[in-house]
Design a protein around this motif. Structure first.
Motif, short mmCIF file in Angstrom:
data_model
loop_
_atom_site.label_atom_id
_atom_site.label_comp_id
_atom_site.label_asym_id
_atom_site.label_seq_id
_atom_site.Cartn_x
_atom_site.Cartn_y
_atom_site.Cartn_z
N GLN A 1 1.02 -1.42 0.14
CA GLN A 1 -0.47 0.42 -0.59
C GLN A 1 1.34 1.21 -0.20
O GLN A 1 0.50 1.84 -0.81
CB GLN A 1 -0.82 0.10 1.70
N LYS B 1 2.19 1.22 -3.39
CA LYS B 1 1.52 2.33 -4.29
C LYS B 1 1.26 3.70 -4.41
O LYS B 1 1.20 4.37 -4.64
CB LYS B 1 -0.08 1.43 -4.13
N GLU C 1 2.42 -1.43 -10.98
CA GLU C 1 0.72 -1.81 -10.95
C GLU C 1 0.29 -3.44 -10.46
O GLU C 1 0.11 -3.47 -9.48
CB GLU C 1 0.45 -0.82 -11.12
N THR C 2 0.86 -3.43 -11.88
CA THR C 2 0.28 -5.09 -12.38
C THR C 2 0.65 -6.09 -11.51
O THR C 2 0.14 -7.27 -10.69
CB THR C 2 0.07 -5.35 -14.13
N LEU D 1 2.31 -5.64 -8.06
CA LEU D 1 2.10 -5.62 -7.42
C LEU D 1 0.60 -6.00 -7.21
O LEU D 1 0.14 -7.33 -6.29
CB LEU D 1 2.08 -3.86 -6.63
N LEU D 2 -0.34 -6.25 -8.13
CA LEU D 2 -1.63 -6.44 -7.77
C LEU D 2 -2.09 -8.00 -7.94
O LEU D 2 -2.01 -8.88 -7.20
CB LEU D 2 -2.88 -5.67 -9.01
N ARG D 3 -0.85 -8.69 -9.15
CA ARG D 3 -0.33 -10.32 -8.76
C ARG D 3 -0.50 -10.25 -8.06
O ARG D 3 -0.30 -11.66 -7.87
CB ARG D 3 0.13 -10.35 -10.08
N LYS D 4 1.08 -9.98 -7.45
CA LYS D 4 1.60 -10.87 -6.12
C LYS D 4 0.82 -10.28 -5.04
O LYS D 4 1.05 -11.75 -4.32
CB LYS D 4 3.13 -9.67 -5.95
N VAL D 5 -0.30 -10.26 -5.08
CA VAL D 5 -1.29 -9.38 -3.84
C VAL D 5 -2.12 -10.68 -3.46
O VAL D 5 -2.53 -11.13 -3.43
CB VAL D 5 -2.01 -8.12 -3.81
N ALA D 6 -2.71 -10.58 -5.01
CA ALA D 6 -3.19 -12.39 -5.00
C ALA D 6 -2.88 -13.43 -5.46
O ALA D 6 -3.41 -14.13 -4.43
CB ALA D 6 -4.00 -11.69 -6.65
#
Length: 448
Positions: A140, A143, A187-188, A190-195
């Motif tokens: 976060q 981001k 950003e992509t 990071l989102l993939r890593k969060v998922a």
């Protein structure tokens, strides 16, 4: 002619002086080679005044401002490159943390929280949500920094004054596009890593629950086994102070050892027997292996004498134990020349050789008390069943000395078998056979 030249020079000199007085400049005439274009050059002296127009001053100031603007944009680009490198470093840390989290599953799941005030197996894996939450906070923060950087890119460009007119000097389009693409990729990722971390968190929870279930099941099984052993030990004064009773001649009463034999090239087997059955006491014990059900057998069948079988080869033993009293029996054998010995109550009553010479006793079979095996562990014949009681059945992988056998027979020595010891936990009974407490030396003295 000479006077004309002098007058001409005087005239020119006078004009030059007047010209210097009026304009502040001095004209010098130089000789020129023949054929060259005539003309005069203007030479500035060291004390002349430099004159410039207002347009030139304004252009010079504009150039200086443009140079400063370029330097500022260069510093901005360097700063943004540093920010991108820092974001890449943060992303690498996230990936490293994710790798550590995935490796934590294969190392065994550490310690777990206590439930209902008890911990069944010590420290189990800690709740993985702490690691996931920490990574979430870090992402976060990253981001937020990305959004700030993107907003800075959208701010108006630096004002530059050209000719007294304010103008915008935007960042190069290529750099803006490159930064936008890089931010989008980050950003992509990071989102993939969060998922991925969320999915891994769910898997860790499931595996932790399964691990907890397996642990509790194993613990309950262990507690039940300990309870059984405690009850068994409470039944007898010591683990070896018991006997196995086989009261009927059937094909379903028997005892079985949980342990098997290793490969052996010699053995000694000793036991206490009590029987009054006739004709023949039956089969006190048998050992069968795959491919040879009669690997080792001690049997008295019908009106035949007691026989020792090794690899289905037979030797008759001069023993007699069917008088209803306790007798101590020991039999030794060695693969060298197939030599054997038979002891009763500490006395050697017979010897022989050529009993399965050079044959090794095969491992991995089943030891049965009270029955002769036609297949490994089964297919018993009631006519060959032992009727009576057995105690202190021990087996060694060597030939015992006569003095050791005498000590066992007169109860002056205790020497459990190094291959098969007589212990309550090692013997199971089936079909109505029973185990009961017995102090063999006291019971033998009472019989005497």
């Amino acid at each position: 002619m000479l006077g004309f030249v002098v007058g001409l020079l005087y005239l020119i000199s006078g004009r030059t002086v007047r010209s210097q007085d009026s304009t502040g400049s001095r004209f010098v005439c130089n000789a020129i080679p023949p054929g060259a274009e005539p003309g005069c050059g203007i030479s500035s002296t060291g004390n002349r005044v430099q004159s410039s127009s207002p347009v030139e001053d304004e252009l010079r100031n504009t150039i200086i401002q443009l140079r400063e603007t370029i330097l500022q944009q260069k510093e901005t680009i360097v700063s943004q490159q540093g920010t991108i490198k820092e974001l890449n470093s943060k992303l690498a840390r996230c990936e490293a943390a994710a790798d550590e989290s995935s490796q934590g599953k294969s190392r065994g799941q550490g310690s777990r929280r206590k439930e209902h005030g008890k911990n069944t197996m010590g420290d189990l894996p800690r709740d993985p949500s702490e690691t996931i939450d920490q990574l979430g906070k870090t992402m976060q923060s990253l981001k937020g920094r990305l959004e700030n950087l993107e907003q800075n890119l959208r701010l108006p460009s630096t004002n530059v004054s050209i000719g007294g007119v304010s103008a915008l000097a935007p960042l190069p389009p290529e750099l803006r596009e490159l930064l936008r693409q890089r931010l989008g990729v980050l950003e992509t990722q990071l989102l993939r890593k969060v998922a991925e971390l969320e999915e891994e968190k769910s898997q860790l929870y499931n595996e932790t629950a399964a691990h907890r279930q397996r642990t509790e099941t194993a613990l309950n099984s262990l507690l039940e086994r300990i309870t059984e052993l405690e009850k068994s030990n409470n039944a007898f004064k010591s683990p070896e102070a018991f006997k196995v009773s086989l009261p009927l001649r059937t094909n379903y009463l028997y005892g079985r050892f949980k342990k098997s034999l290793p490969e052996m090239y010699a053995f000694t087997v000793c036991m206490w027997l009590k029987s009054s059955a006739s004709p023949g006491i039956g089969t006190p014990f048998s050992y069968g292996v795959p491919g040879q059900a009669n690997e080792i057998v001690l049997i008295e069948w019908g009106n035949n004498p007691i026989e020792l079988l090794v690899n289905d080869k037979v030797a008759q033993l001069p023993l007699s134990v069917s008088d209803g009293r306790w007798h101590h029996i020991c039999i030794t054998w060695t693969t060298r020349d197939g030599f054997w010995e038979a002891y009763q109550d500490g006395e050697r009553l017979g010897t022989g050789d050529n009993l399965a010479p050079w044959h090794p006793i095969k491992p991995g079979g089943v030891i049965i008390l009270g029955q002769e095996q036609d297949i490994v562990g089964g297919r018993f014949d009631a006519t060959q069943a032992f009727v009576g009681e057995v105690s202190q059945f021990n087996m060694w992988d060597r030939v015992l000395r006569p003095v050791d056998i005498v000590g066992l027979a007169n109860c002056s020595a205790y020497m459990p078998g190094n291959v098969v010891p007589w212990i309550d936990a090692n013997v199971e009974v089936f079909g109505g056979a029973s185990k009961a407490a017995l102090e063999i030396c006291e019971d033998r003295a009472f019989d005497s």
